[in-house]
Design an enzyme around this catalytic site. Sequence first.
Site, mmCIF file in Angstrom:
data_model
loop_
_atom_site.group_PDB
_atom_site.id
_atom_site.type_symbol
_atom_site.label_atom_id
_atom_site.label_comp_id
_atom_site.label_asym_id
_atom_site.label_seq_id
_atom_site.Cartn_x
_atom_site.Cartn_y
_atom_site.Cartn_z
ATOM 1 N N ASP A 44 0.845 -1.203 0.000
ATOM 2 C CA ASP A 44 0.000 0.000 0.000
ATOM 3 C C ASP A 44 0.879 1.251 0.000
ATOM 4 O O ASP A 44 0.382 2.374 -0.092
ATOM 5 C CB ASP A 44 -1.022 -0.017 1.147
ATOM 6 N N SER A 45 2.208 1.064 0.056
ATOM 7 C CA SER A 45 3.140 2.174 -0.192
ATOM 8 C C SER A 45 2.897 2.765 -1.577
ATOM 9 O O SER A 45 3.302 3.896 -1.855
ATOM 10 C CB SER A 45 4.590 1.690 -0.071
ATOM 11 N N ASP A 83 -1.059 -6.362 -0.339
ATOM 12 C CA ASP A 83 -1.104 -5.647 0.941
ATOM 13 C C ASP A 83 -2.524 -5.105 1.110
ATOM 14 O O ASP A 83 -2.952 -4.233 0.332
ATOM 15 C CB ASP A 83 -0.097 -4.489 0.855
ATOM 16 N N LYS A 112 -1.190 -9.475 3.027
ATOM 17 C CA LYS A 112 -0.509 -8.927 4.209
ATOM 18 C C LYS A 112 -1.464 -7.985 4.911
ATOM 19 O O LYS A 112 -2.189 -7.233 4.244
ATOM 20 C CB LYS A 112 0.763 -8.176 3.814
ATOM 21 N N GLU A 114 -1.750 -5.391 8.630
ATOM 22 C CA GLU A 114 -0.998 -4.770 9.729
ATOM 23 C C GLU A 114 -1.680 -5.028 11.067
ATOM 24 O O GLU A 114 -2.911 -5.011 11.158
ATOM 25 C CB GLU A 114 -0.898 -3.254 9.499
ATOM 26 N N GLU A 181 8.703 -3.672 10.939
ATOM 27 C CA GLU A 181 9.054 -2.372 10.342
ATOM 28 C C GLU A 181 9.503 -1.381 11.412
ATOM 29 O O GLU A 181 8.815 -1.158 12.419
ATOM 30 C CB GLU A 181 7.853 -1.799 9.566
HETATM 31 O O1 KIV Z 1 3.445 -1.107 1.664
HETATM 32 C C1 KIV Z 1 4.630 -1.438 1.813
HETATM 33 O O2 KIV Z 1 5.503 -1.153 0.973
HETATM 34 C C2 KIV Z 1 4.986 -2.181 2.998
HETATM 35 C C3 KIV Z 1 6.437 -2.455 3.215
HETATM 36 C C4 KIV Z 1 7.027 -1.289 3.890
HETATM 37 C C5 KIV Z 1 6.657 -3.691 3.971
HETATM 38 O O3 KIV Z 1 4.154 -2.514 3.783
#
Ligand code: KIV
Length: 263
Positions: A44-45, A83, A112, A114, A181
């Site tokens: 989600d970056s 993510d 993934k 959080e 992280e």
């Molecule tokens: O969204 C992302 O890029 C991440 C990484 C920092 C692990 O969650």
Amino acid sequence: MKKWTTAAFRAAKGKQKLGCCTAYDACFARLADEAGVPCILVGDSMGMVVLGHETTLPVKMSETLSATAAVARAAKNALVVADMPFGSYQCGDDAAMANAVACLQAGADAVKLEGGARVCGLIKRMADAGIPVLAHVGMTPQSVNSYGGFKKQGKTREAAEAILADARAVQAAGAFAVTLECVPGELAAEITADLAIPTIGIGAGPACDAQWLVMHDLLGLNEGPVPSFAKPYAHLAETAKAAFAQYVAEVASGVFPPPGKGA
Ligand code: KIV
């Protein structure tokens, strides 16, 4: 090269350190995959490095699904992890399950999410349903508003104990690996030694079983400052900007296209 599975990823713990990265489209996913990156996260970056937002919070499920499908079409061997964006699993467990199913149907091998102990019920439900889950503890960027900024976590012994407890809890719930992280390197080392599942660190020092780098930091695609823990392995922003500028200049001066080169 063989396709990476979650089982192979787990089995690599203690045998092979894995350099993993993000990607958000088919073009870069293909390059990373062909270069041997074992795991590609459709992070989600994307909200920050691709879509131009200040945080990851505005990323929508539709954007994640579209990017996941593109990455999965291109990545033949890498494990593709979607993510789950903010709101897609905080909105009730039934909706979260439906969103995780949509990620796998778009082509992801795993999702993934959080959080530690607070998302363990959901991790267990997903794992029981055959949806592999990569957990994410320590600094969780979707909680930026609670932290008051992207801040290193686990600096006091009490905070470190809470992160260790979260890591143990997600492992017990069935996560196949856990992202750590922005936590102190000593804490990441302690968690990595404690857990049977692999840790994937980002800003968490060298002891983790694997590392993440956001693709734009790895390739030097951003012009702004990169996080202190990141290492650019190329400087593509400079290369791309120079190419754009040369193209504009050559069209203006008549060098491009050359005479007689019509389609
Ligand atoms: O969204 C992302 O890029 C991440 C990484 C920092 C692990 O969650």
